[in-house]
Design an enzyme around this catalytic site. Structure first.
Site, short mmCIF file in Angstrom:
data_model
loop_
_atom_site.label_atom_id
_atom_site.label_comp_id
_atom_site.label_asym_id
_atom_site.label_seq_id
_atom_site.Cartn_x
_atom_site.Cartn_y
_atom_site.Cartn_z
N ASP A 1 -5.95 3.71 -0.96
CA ASP A 1 -5.66 2.56 -1.81
C ASP A 1 -5.47 1.30 -0.98
OD1 ASP A 1 -5.56 4.05 -4.34
OD2 ASP A 1 -3.91 5.08 -3.34
N SER B 1 -12.39 8.20 -6.75
CA SER B 1 -13.74 7.79 -7.17
C SER B 1 -14.68 7.59 -5.97
CB SER B 1 -13.66 6.52 -8.01
OG SER B 1 -13.02 5.49 -7.28
N THR B 2 -14.17 7.16 -4.82
CA THR B 2 -15.02 7.00 -3.64
C THR B 2 -15.42 8.38 -3.11
OG1 THR B 2 -13.66 5.05 -3.15
CG2 THR B 2 -15.27 5.71 -1.49
N GLY C 1 -10.63 8.78 0.61
CA GLY C 1 -10.47 7.36 0.36
C GLY C 1 -9.03 6.92 0.61
N GLU D 1 -3.52 15.99 -0.22
CA GLU D 1 -4.30 15.17 0.73
C GLU D 1 -3.62 15.16 2.09
OE1 GLU D 1 -6.37 12.18 -2.54
OE2 GLU D 1 -4.58 11.50 -1.49
N LYS E 1 -1.89 6.00 0.00
CA LYS E 1 -2.74 6.91 -0.75
C LYS E 1 -1.93 7.51 -1.91
CE LYS E 1 -5.34 9.83 1.18
NZ LYS E 1 -6.25 9.52 0.06
N GLY E 2 -2.67 8.01 -2.89
CA GLY E 2 -2.00 8.67 -4.00
C GLY E 2 -2.27 8.02 -5.35
N GLY E 3 -3.14 6.98 -5.33
CA GLY E 3 -3.51 6.36 -6.61
C GLY E 3 -4.10 7.38 -7.58
N GLY E 4 -4.71 8.42 -7.03
CA GLY E 4 -5.28 9.48 -7.86
C GLY E 4 -4.35 10.68 -8.01
C1 5RP Z 1 -6.04 9.93 -4.51
C2 5RP Z 1 -6.20 8.95 -3.42
C3 5RP Z 1 -7.48 8.17 -3.37
O1 5RP Z 1 -8.09 8.38 -2.14
C4 5RP Z 1 -7.15 6.71 -3.54
O2 5RP Z 1 -6.40 6.53 -4.74
C5 5RP Z 1 -8.42 5.86 -3.61
O3 5RP Z 1 -9.11 6.17 -4.77
P1 5RP Z 1 -10.46 5.47 -5.17
O4 5RP Z 1 -11.50 5.95 -4.21
O5 5RP Z 1 -10.70 5.96 -6.59
O6 5RP Z 1 -10.26 3.99 -5.11
O7 5RP Z 1 -5.36 8.77 -2.58
O8 5RP Z 1 -4.75 10.47 -4.54
#
Ligand code: 5RP
Length: 237
Positions: A95, A41-42, A93, A114, A105-108
Site C-alpha cells: 500500500d 490486485s497487483t 504488492g 503475507e 501492507k494489509g489493504g487486502g
Molecule cells: C494485501 C496487501 C496488498 O499487497 C496491498 O493492499 C496492495 O494491494 P493492491 O495491489 O490491490 O493495491 O497487502 O493484504
C-alpha cells in the site's frame, strides 16, 4: 507542428500499470522452485502472467485464500507453508513503500500470512505502481490484525500515539466487521507518521492482542519494481 519530444505520452491507467509490473516480476521467478505469492490486485496481474510459466515452477506458497483460489484455477500447485523450508523469492504488492524498502501492507486484509511467507523467503520483490512510493510511511492507514477482545484497549493505545483506529468493515456490506482468513479483526489506524518503521513495528508487535502490524520493516523488500509512465523501474534496497 508538434515536435516528437513535445507530444504528450499516452497516460497509462493504474490497472495498466499493475499489468505492466505484474508481468515484469516474471523475471524473478526461479524455474524449478517453489515461490511465494502475496495478495491483492497487483498480485492478481502477476498470477495471470505466471500462467505462462506454470510448467516451469514446482508450485507456490500463497498468502491468502483469494490468491490460492486464483492459483489453483490456473493449475498451479499450492503448498502449505509448513511443507516448505525456504523460498527463493516472495512476490507481493504494497500500500506504501519508502526509499528503504519498508512498507505498509494489509489493504487486502492478508497481512499476517503475507508476513509469514515473506519471513520464509530469501528475497522480497515488491510490485507497485508509482503512486505507492512515499517519503514517510503513514498516509495510508496502517492495518493491524487483532484479537477481538483487545479492540478497545488497542484503540486507546493508538490514540495515545496520535492514531485513530477503526475496525474495518467490508465496503457496501452490512456494517459487520471484516473477519480475516485467520478469524480475527482488523484495525485501520490513520493519522500516524512513521518516521522509524523498525521501532514502530517492534513496539506495536509486542502489544497484547496484536496478531500482526502491517508495517513491514523487519520483512522489508529487497527489490521494488515500480511501474511508471516511462516503464518499470527497479529499485534495490
Ligand atoms: C494485501 C496487501 C496488498 O499487497 C496491498 O493492499 C496492495 O494491494 P493492491 O495491489 O490491490 O493495491 O497487502 O493484504
Amino acid at each position: 507542428m508538434t515536435k516528437p519530444s513535445e507530444q504528450t505520452k499516452p497516460q497509462l491507467s493504474q490497472d495498466e500499470l499493475k499489468t505492466l509490473v505484474g508481468r515484469a516480476a516474471l523475471r524473478f521467478v526461479v524455474p524449478g522452485q517453489i515461490i511465494g505469492v502475496g495478495s491483492g490486485s497487483t498480485v492478481n496481474k502477476f498470477i495471470e502472467a505466471l500462467a505462462s510459466m506454470k510448467d516451469q515452477i514446482k508450485g507456490v506458497v500463497s498468502a491468502s485464500e483469494a490468491s490460492t483460489a486464483r492459483l489453483k484455477a490456473i493449475g498451479i500447485p499450492v503448498f502449505d507453508a509448513n511443507a516448505v523450508e525456504e523460498l527463493a523469492v516472495y512476490i507481493d504488492g504494497a500500500d506504501e513503500i519508502d526509499q528503504h524498502g519498508h512498507m505498509i501492507k494489509g489493504g487486502g486484509a492478508a497481512l499476517t500470512r503475507e508476513k509469514i511467507v515473506a519471513a520464509q523467503s530469501r528475497q522480497f520483490v515488491c510490485i507497485v505502481d508509482a503512486s505507492k512510493l512515499v517519503q514517510t510511511l503513514g498516509q495510508y492507514p496502517v492495518p493491524v490484525e487483532v484479537i477481538p477482545m483487545a479492540v478497545q484497549r488497542l484503540t486507546r493505545q493508538f490514540a495515545a500515539m496520535g492514531g485513530r483506529a477503526q475496525v474495518r468493515c467490508p465496503a457496501g456490506g452490512s456494517g459487520q466487521p471484516l473477519v480475516t482468513d485467520n478469524g480475527q479483526l482488523l484495525l485501520d489506524v490513520s493519522g500516524l507518521r512513521i518516521s522509524d518503521p523498525l521501532a514502530f513495528e517492534a513496539q506495536v508487535s509486542q502489544w497484547p492482542g496484536v496478531v500482526t502490524v502491517g508495517v513491514f520493516a523487519f520483512q522489508k523488500a529487497q527489490v521494488c519494481l515500480l511501474a511508471t509512465a516511462d516503464g518499470v523501474k527497479t529499485l534495490n534496497f
